[in-house]
Motif scaffolding. Structure first.
Motif, short mmCIF file in Angstrom:
data_model
loop_
_atom_site.label_atom_id
_atom_site.label_comp_id
_atom_site.label_asym_id
_atom_site.label_seq_id
_atom_site.Cartn_x
_atom_site.Cartn_y
_atom_site.Cartn_z
N ASN A 171 0.77 -1.22 0.03
CA ASN A 171 0.12 -0.10 -0.07
C ASN A 171 0.89 0.98 -0.05
O ASN A 171 1.71 1.43 1.08
CB ASN A 171 -0.94 -0.06 1.24
N LEU A 174 0.13 3.87 2.82
CA LEU A 174 0.78 3.51 4.24
C LEU A 174 2.43 3.40 4.17
O LEU A 174 3.00 3.48 5.18
CB LEU A 174 0.17 2.09 4.44
N GLN A 177 3.38 7.00 4.63
CA GLN A 177 3.13 7.49 6.33
C GLN A 177 4.19 6.71 7.14
O GLN A 177 4.39 7.68 8.16
CB GLN A 177 1.72 6.81 6.81
N LEU A 197 6.94 0.51 10.16
CA LEU A 197 5.33 0.44 9.88
C LEU A 197 4.86 0.30 11.23
O LEU A 197 3.95 0.98 11.60
CB LEU A 197 5.01 -0.79 8.73
N ILE A 202 0.93 0.46 12.23
CA ILE A 202 0.27 0.07 11.10
C ILE A 202 0.69 -1.46 10.96
O ILE A 202 1.90 -1.86 11.24
CB ILE A 202 0.90 0.77 9.68
N ALA A 286 0.06 -2.97 5.54
CA ALA A 286 0.81 -2.20 4.33
C ALA A 286 1.27 -3.23 3.33
O ALA A 286 1.60 -2.83 2.08
CB ALA A 286 2.05 -1.66 4.95
#
Length: 443
Positions: A171, A174, A177, A197, A202, A286
């Motif tokens: 993703n 993500l 992020q 992550l 996440i 993710a």
């Protein structure tokens, strides 16, 4: 390049480049009325065909494909009812095992290639399908060599639904992020990404390990790298290696490093395959390390347009990213004891004939086992699908899944062992020793 690798390579290259719908004849020749069936007026006989399958999720293209073809057939054959029994993968395997013990296999069921389906063939539970394959040149619609995985003693027992490779879906939002600016090309970089992550709250990698084949499939990616190429399991079978080989122990070590880094969802072993995939498809994880058969489903989900793909990275500097875990698809087989054997064969011929066209229209053709041609971009396929098609062009070979290579008893010991690693850390040498013991006890 070994012979298994060469075979897989030839199949996969054919898969990548042949996206034209030459496979289809719109099913005009497969109705019972012109089936060439032997004996009886099948067109007037009331028949219910039980169709066990592994597509229970209504949101997926594969589910829609089955529903559409069944609906088409029933509209044109008012005397035939197709009764669908749609189950999760492991549920279906367990149910089929019970049914097989009672010699009550459904008219159509799902089997997996090579070692997994051989016990059903040896028990005489599956009907040879050479007559179905020969009719209207249906066998020629498949990629060269693919049907060999489903044949024993020159008899074909099933038609596969695909021919896939395993990749890392990710993703993009993500990753951004979490501040990941470079896609992982090494296992160390993958671990770094997992930790980044995790630090952002996440879930790094979605998985549904209640269906224990999912963790095994991921593990085989690592083993393919630490072995520096395919054929580790073949070498074990041939007596050239054992599970105590450093490549296997190193793979167990690396797999446990992923688990210990917090790569997977909490309670992964209580999450089934479909629910695990949905963690990724709903934007809550993710990465999703899975076969390319998931492409259409991802493109139909809420993360469509946000997903990219990369190859499983090298491990400790070992391996070639253009070698993959290869997955000849789950396949449709017919019960040898079906009360409606000819009608079931007629329906299956129609189903397999229609499948590539419907799959293409549903934008679910990536990883098809049947030859297709066509312009993906003009057909409206996603950037993800187009990029995956490019990966297929450079496939050098790879390995089949563990449970498609080893017999069911050895495979079950392996699946349970890998599943246990999600729950607790084990000494890798001991894991290897237990694999070897299971192999020697069941070979």
């Amino acid at each position: 390049m070994g012979r298994t690798k060469m075979k897989a390579f030839a199949i996969l290259v054919a898969s990548a480049l042949a996206l034209t719908l030459t496979a289809c004849n719109n099913g005009q020749s497969a109705s019972p009325g012109n089936s060439g069936s032997k004996g009886g007026d099948v067109a007037s006989k009331e028949v219910t065909i039980t169709f066990q399958n592994i597509n229970p999720d209504p949101s997926t293209p594969s589910y829609k494909m089955i529903q559409q073809i069944v609906s088409q057939y029933e509209q044109n054959h008012s005397n035939v009812k197709i009764e669908l029994d749609s189950l999760n993968t492991d549920q279906q395997k367990l149910k089929l095992k019970t049914q097989a013990a009672a010699k009550e296999v459904p008219d159509i069921t799902i089997v997996n290639p090579a070692a997994q389906m051989k016990p059903f063939v040896d028990a005489g539970l599956l009907a040879p399908l050479n007559d179905v394959a020969d009719k209207d040149g249906l066998k020629d619609t498949f990629q060269d060599g693919l049907l060999d995985y489903y044949s024993f003693d020159d008899k074909l027992y099933a038609f596969p639904d695909g021919n896939n490779i395993e990749v890392v879906f990710y993703n993009k939002e993500l990753f951004t992020q979490a501040g990941i600016q470079k896609l992982p090309t090494t296992f160390d970089e993958l671990i770094t990404a997992v930790k980044a992550l995790k630090a952002k709250g996440i879930t790094p990698i979605a998985i549904g390990e209640k269906d224990s084949w999912t963790g095994s499939l991921l593990f085989m990616n690592i083993l393919l790298r630490t072995n520096e190429g395919p054929n580790f399991l073949k070498d074990v079978l041939d007596g050239k290696k054992t599970f105590k080989d450093p490549a296997f122990v190193e793979a167990v070590d690396a797999f446990q490093e992923l688990v210990q880094a917090g790569a997977f969802p909490d309670g992964a072993t209580s999450i089934d395959y479909n629910a695990g995939g949905n963690i990724f498809k709903t934007g809550k994880a993710a990465m999703y390390i899975m076969g390319t058969w998931e492409t259409g489903s991802i493109d139909a989900s809420s993360v469509a347009g946000k997903v990219g793909v990369f190859q499983f990275p090298t491990v400790n500097g070992k391996g070639d990213v253009n070698e993959y875990v290869i997955a000849p698809g789950s396949a449709f087989a017919v019960s040898a004891n079906s009360e409606h054997l000819q009608e079931t064969k007629d329906f299956l011929h129609y189903f397999i004939t229609e499948m590539p066209k419907i799959q293409f229209d549903l934008k679910n053709a990536i990883g098809s086992g049947q030859k297709m041609k066509g312009n993906l971009k003009e057909a409206g396929y996603s950037e993800l699908a187009i990029n995956l098609n490019e990966l297929f062009k450079n496939v050098k070979g790879g390995d089949l899944a563990f449970d498609n290579t080893m017999n069911p008893a050895i495979a079950q010991a392996h699946l349970s062992s890998i599943q246990n690693l999600f729950v607790q850390k084990e000494d890798s040498a001991q894991v290897a020793k237990e694999h070897q013991s299971a192999f020697e006890a069941n070979k």
